[in-house]
Design an enzyme around this catalytic site. Structure first.
Site, PDB file in Angstrom:
ATOM      1  N   CYS A 252       4.333  43.861  27.059  1.00 26.94           N
ATOM      2  CA  CYS A 252       3.167  44.226  26.504  1.00 26.94           C
ATOM      3  C   CYS A 252       3.128  45.525  25.621  1.00 26.94           C
ATOM      4  CB  CYS A 252       1.851  43.976  26.387  1.00 26.94           C
ATOM      5  SG  CYS A 252       1.069  44.550  27.797  1.00 26.94           S
TER       6      CYS A 252
ATOM      7  N   ASP B 151      -2.606  45.621  17.480  1.00 23.24           N
ATOM      8  CA  ASP B 151      -1.389  44.894  18.508  1.00 23.24           C
ATOM      9  C   ASP B 151       0.360  44.743  17.943  1.00 23.24           C
ATOM     10  OD1 ASP B 151      -0.946  44.057  20.832  1.00 23.24           O
ATOM     11  OD2 ASP B 151      -2.176  42.687  20.875  1.00 23.24           O
TER      12      ASP B 151
ATOM     13  N   HIS C  57      -3.805  43.394  29.420  1.00 26.34           N
ATOM     14  CA  HIS C  57      -2.911  43.718  28.574  1.00 26.34           C
ATOM     15  C   HIS C  57      -3.062  45.234  27.754  1.00 26.34           C
ATOM     16  CE1 HIS C  57      -0.837  42.555  24.761  1.00 26.34           C
ATOM     17  NE2 HIS C  57      -1.789  41.942  23.510  1.00 26.34           N
TER      18      HIS C  57
ATOM     19  N   TRP D 200       9.359  37.240  29.227  1.00 28.78           N
ATOM     20  CA  TRP D 200       7.776  37.513  30.206  1.00 28.78           C
ATOM     21  C   TRP D 200       8.880  36.395  31.218  1.00 28.78           C
ATOM     22  CZ3 TRP D 200       7.095  38.172  25.179  1.00 28.78           C
ATOM     23  CH2 TRP D 200       6.210  38.936  24.701  1.00 28.78           C
TER      24      TRP D 200
ATOM     25  N   ASP E  37       9.862  38.247  13.084  1.00 30.88           N
ATOM     26  CA  ASP E  37      10.256  37.964  12.368  1.00 30.88           C
ATOM     27  C   ASP E  37      11.367  38.467  11.500  1.00 30.88           C
ATOM     28  OD1 ASP E  37       8.034  35.589  11.895  1.00 30.88           O
ATOM     29  OD2 ASP E  37       7.160  38.207  12.943  1.00 30.88           O
TER      30      ASP E  37
ATOM     31  N   ASP F   1      -6.531  28.899  20.227  1.00 30.59           N
ATOM     32  CA  ASP F   1      -6.970  27.657  19.599  1.00 30.59           C
ATOM     33  C   ASP F   1      -8.180  28.879  18.684  1.00 30.59           C
ATOM     34  OD1 ASP F   1      -8.331  28.032  20.971  1.00 30.59           O
ATOM     35  OD2 ASP F   1      -8.114  26.054  22.358  1.00 30.59           O
TER      36      ASP F   1
ATOM     37  N   TYR G 102       2.873  39.954  34.579  1.00 27.93           N
ATOM     38  CA  TYR G 102       1.998  40.943  34.208  1.00 27.93           C
ATOM     39  C   TYR G 102       0.730  40.254  33.758  1.00 27.93           C
ATOM     40  CZ  TYR G 102       2.948  42.317  29.334  1.00 27.93           C
ATOM     41  OH  TYR G 102       3.098  42.230  28.629  1.00 27.93           O
TER      42      TYR G 102
ATOM     43  N   ASN H  71     -11.240  29.384  19.298  1.00 27.41           N
ATOM     44  CA  ASN H  71     -12.292  28.643  19.678  1.00 27.41           C
ATOM     45  C   ASN H  71     -13.457  29.953  20.382  1.00 27.41           C
ATOM     46  OD1 ASN H  71     -11.213  28.599  21.746  1.00 27.41           O
ATOM     47  ND2 ASN H  71     -11.917  26.464  22.152  1.00 27.41           N
TER      48      ASN H  71
END
Length: 686
Positions: free
Chosen positions: A273, A348, A325, A237, A228, A304, A519, A306
């Site tokens: 990562c 992160d 990760h 990736w 951003d 999402d 990965y 959930n």
């Protein structure tokens, strides 16, 4: 209007202040001190030192007392713990020594210090110079206070780290040079703050918030990725890293941060990562916030919200979409949440999902994650899912759009959560700090609590599996067994073990695929596609050998050396069974020998030995070497071609310039092997 005061000369007592403030590792001519602790300054040019002196310390573009970016203070008899203060230490005919102390919640950054003598009419203040103020984990009043001194040494002062990678069946590790005290790194870290979106939108307000580690951690988690704000690193990736460096080729943060500055702050290509996490570790340790890198194996990405991750496979067994990760933990108190949520906080910097409209993540309290308090700031649901989500495996038919649940598992996500030990080059497992024992009643209760807090309990989810789908039982079970070495350059031998769980005969059609992946488990190149059928007698177990030749996978392998093998088993008259294994191949070994004692300012020879394990010549061989206090910058050596099965020896000289435990990091690359890494601890003596 009185005349301007003459420019005094200032002695910042760099050595003594650096020692007292744990900042002597910085190679700076500027004073660097920590907040909430006194430092000494001597200056002359005041004609009568006993005159009333007023000091002004200010930071940021619009210093103001209200925003706590400006402080005016005179000489007092005792130090204040609440505000800036000064104590007279000694005076002579033309100089004065002052002990200055900042409050433990002062804004961090570069300050200008001025002095004014009140008896000389209305003369303008004389500038004594600039200094940099950092967080202070050694001070009990600071939000980042860390009571354990060995942990302070590791998480603030240690410049070498170990990052864990691979997969849950096969954890490997490599060294990393954080280098937070080297060269211009502190200035680059301060420049990062001044290039953030928050600073660009409202510089004065942004600077006034820089007393708060929560705020800075969140801002920097956004600035380390380029998504951003033209931040430091561009993620990639794809497995194709043209136009930049493969993420696997980096061995330290210094080169990345220097490249960012040199290019006029254009994003450096490319990161994944562990690179994002390692750079964020460097920046936060540099600023004085205790920070470490954490690897989570079988990490979930819940897009999402959930708390469920869906994996889709087509009829051939191709995986349609992570082995591991890496994120950060930083240590500070959470006055916004309460004392039980203080301590390690997850940050992160890898751009995965937007938070507050931009790619940033955290700080999420680790205690909140463990207790399922996912309604607390910041980004707790996302981090909770990374270590706890339930995993659903679906079969997807592209022609009809129909999806069928094969099975679900609640215990695969978030395993072997790892970090480097304090003061040792070992792995420590901290999974129990993120969640209760997998499969225990407490762990399931916390999962339900988290779903309830997110309003998922009573909400109809049209994509959720039906109870009938969840309860269905397979007729057969399967697993992949490794039957040989897992090394690049060697053939890969596996056995597919299938067992009939029923008391009648079953016919199974197996679609097997092998793909090279990055990965994250994203497939890149197909290596093998096979179909076999087998008939299993009641309760019978059969073993089907599978061999993937080096010549088959050599051209297809990514720099992550990862292969995913999948067998989708269609049982006649029963439900499908998915058998899967993620395989990480080890690079051949490389050895470092220090030939003699390593002494300060004395040459010592180092030999790097590599044996070519394959029957092909290795071309374009390059050796990269770095190590703080052992050599300056990165040494790059072109190595002659290495014939089949031959041994290569490369020698170079070091002149260490500091005593103590130092780490030498080596990275060897050639046309057949990418980024073979190792490190060696070198004990430098006087």
């Amino acid at each position: 209007m009185g005349q301007a005061a003459t420019q005094p000369s200032t002695n910042w007592h760099l050595k003594e202040n650096g020692r007292d403030h744990h900042t002597s590792k910085f190679s700076s001519k500027e004073l660097i001190v920590r907040r909430g602790q006194a430092f000494t300054v001597t200056f002359n040019g005041t004609r009568q030192p006993e005159q009333n002196l007023t000091f002004i310390a200010e930071t940021g573009p619009k210093p103001s007392k209200l925003a706590k970016t400006q402080a005016t203070f005179g000489i007092s008899s005792t130090m204040s713990t609440e505000s800036w203060s000064a104590i007279l230490q000694s005076t002579s005919s033309n100089s004065v020594s002052i002990s200055i102390s900042s409050p433990p919640n002062a804004v961090i950054g570069r300050y200008k210090l001025s002095v004014q003598t009140t008896s000389s009419g209305s003369s303008s203040p004389a500038i004594l110079g600039t200094f940099v103020l950092l967080f202070n984990p050694w001070s009990s009043g600071d939000d980042v206070f860390m009571p354990n001194k060995a942990e302070c040494e590791e998480y603030v002062l240690e410049e070498f780290g170990i990052i864990f990678a691979g997969n849950k069946n096969h954890i490997n590790s490599f060294g990393w040079n954080f280098g937070q005290f080297q060269g211009d790194i502190l200035n680059i870290c301060l420049a990062m703050l001044d290039r953030s979106l928050n600073y660009r939108q409202d510089p004065a307000t942004d600077v006034s918030h820089r007393n708060d580690p929560k705020y800075l951690g969140r801002v920097l988690s956004a600035m380390v990725n380029a998504n951003d704000d033209q931040g430091v690193l561009l993620g990639n990736w794809s497995g194709n890293y043209e136009g930049g460096k493969s993420p696997n080729s980096w061995t330290g943060s210094g080169e990345i941060l220097q490249n960012w500055k040199k290019s006029g702050f254009k994003p450096v290509r490319y990161g994944q990562c562990w690179v994002f996490a390692a750079v964020l570790t460097t920046v936060l340790r540099c600023l004085g916030i205790p920070t470490r890198t954490i690897t989570n194996f079988s990490s979930a990405h819940d897009a999402d919200g959930n708390l469920r991750v869906d994996e889709f496979y087509d009829a051939s067994g191709n995986h349609l979409d992570r082995n591991f990760h890496v994120w950060n933990e930083s240590w500070f108190s959470r006055s916004d949440l309460g004392p039980s949520y203080s301590g390690w906080q997850v940050l992160d910097a890898t751009p995965q999902e937007e938070s507050g409209g931009i790619y940033q993540c955290g700080p999420a309290s680790r205690n909140a994650i463990k207790e399922g308090d996912v309604d607390l700031d910041y980004d707790c649901p996302f981090v909770f899912a990374e270590v706890n989500a339930d995993c659903m495996y679906w079969n997807y038919e592209a022609t009809t759009g129909k999806k069928t649940l094969m099975f679900s598992k609640s215990t695969v996500i978030g395993q072997f959560i790892s970090t480097k030990a304090v003061g040792r080059d070992d792995r420590v497992d901290i999974t129990i700090d993120y969640k209760y024992e997998e499969g225990s009643t407490k762990e399931r209760d916390i999962f339900k609590k988290a779903r309830k807090k997110l309003g998922l309990e009573d909400k109809f989810d049209p994509t959720a599996p039906t109870p009938q789908e969840i309860d269905q039982k397979p007729d057969i079970s399967g697993r992949f067994k490794v039957a040989g070495p897992l090394e690049v350059g060697k053939d890969l031998s596996l056995i597919l073990v299938l067992e009939n769980l029923q008391s009648d005969t079953k016919t199974v059609h197996v679609n097997m695929t092998a793909w090279s992946t990055v990965y994250t488990r994203r497939p890149v190149h197909e290596i093998r596609k096979d179909s076999i059928s087998a008939t299993l007698s009641p309760k019978e177990e059969i073993q089907l050998p599978i061999k993937i030749l080096y010549t088959e996978y050599q051209q297809q392998l990514t720099t992550d050396n990862t292969i995913q093998v999948t067998a989708l088993c269609h049982v006649e008259g029963g439900i499908q069974v998915l058998v899967q294994r993620d395989i990480t191949l080890d690079n051949p070994a490389i050895d470092i020998q220090v030939l003699g004692e390593a002494k300060v300012n004395k040459e010592v020879d180092v030999e790097v030995i590599f044996t070519n394990p394959i029957d092909m010549e290795l071309m374009n061989c390059v050796l990269q070497v770095q190590g703080n206090d052992l050599l300056r910058g990165i040494l790059e050596i072109d190595v002659p071609p290495v014939k089949a099965s031959e041994k290569s020896s490369t020698k170079f000289k070091l002149i260490p310039f500091e005593t103590g435990r130092k780490h030498l990091l080596v990275n060897f690359s050639c046309d057949k092997f990418a980024d073979i890494k190792t490190f060696k601890m070198v004990n430098v003596i006087d």
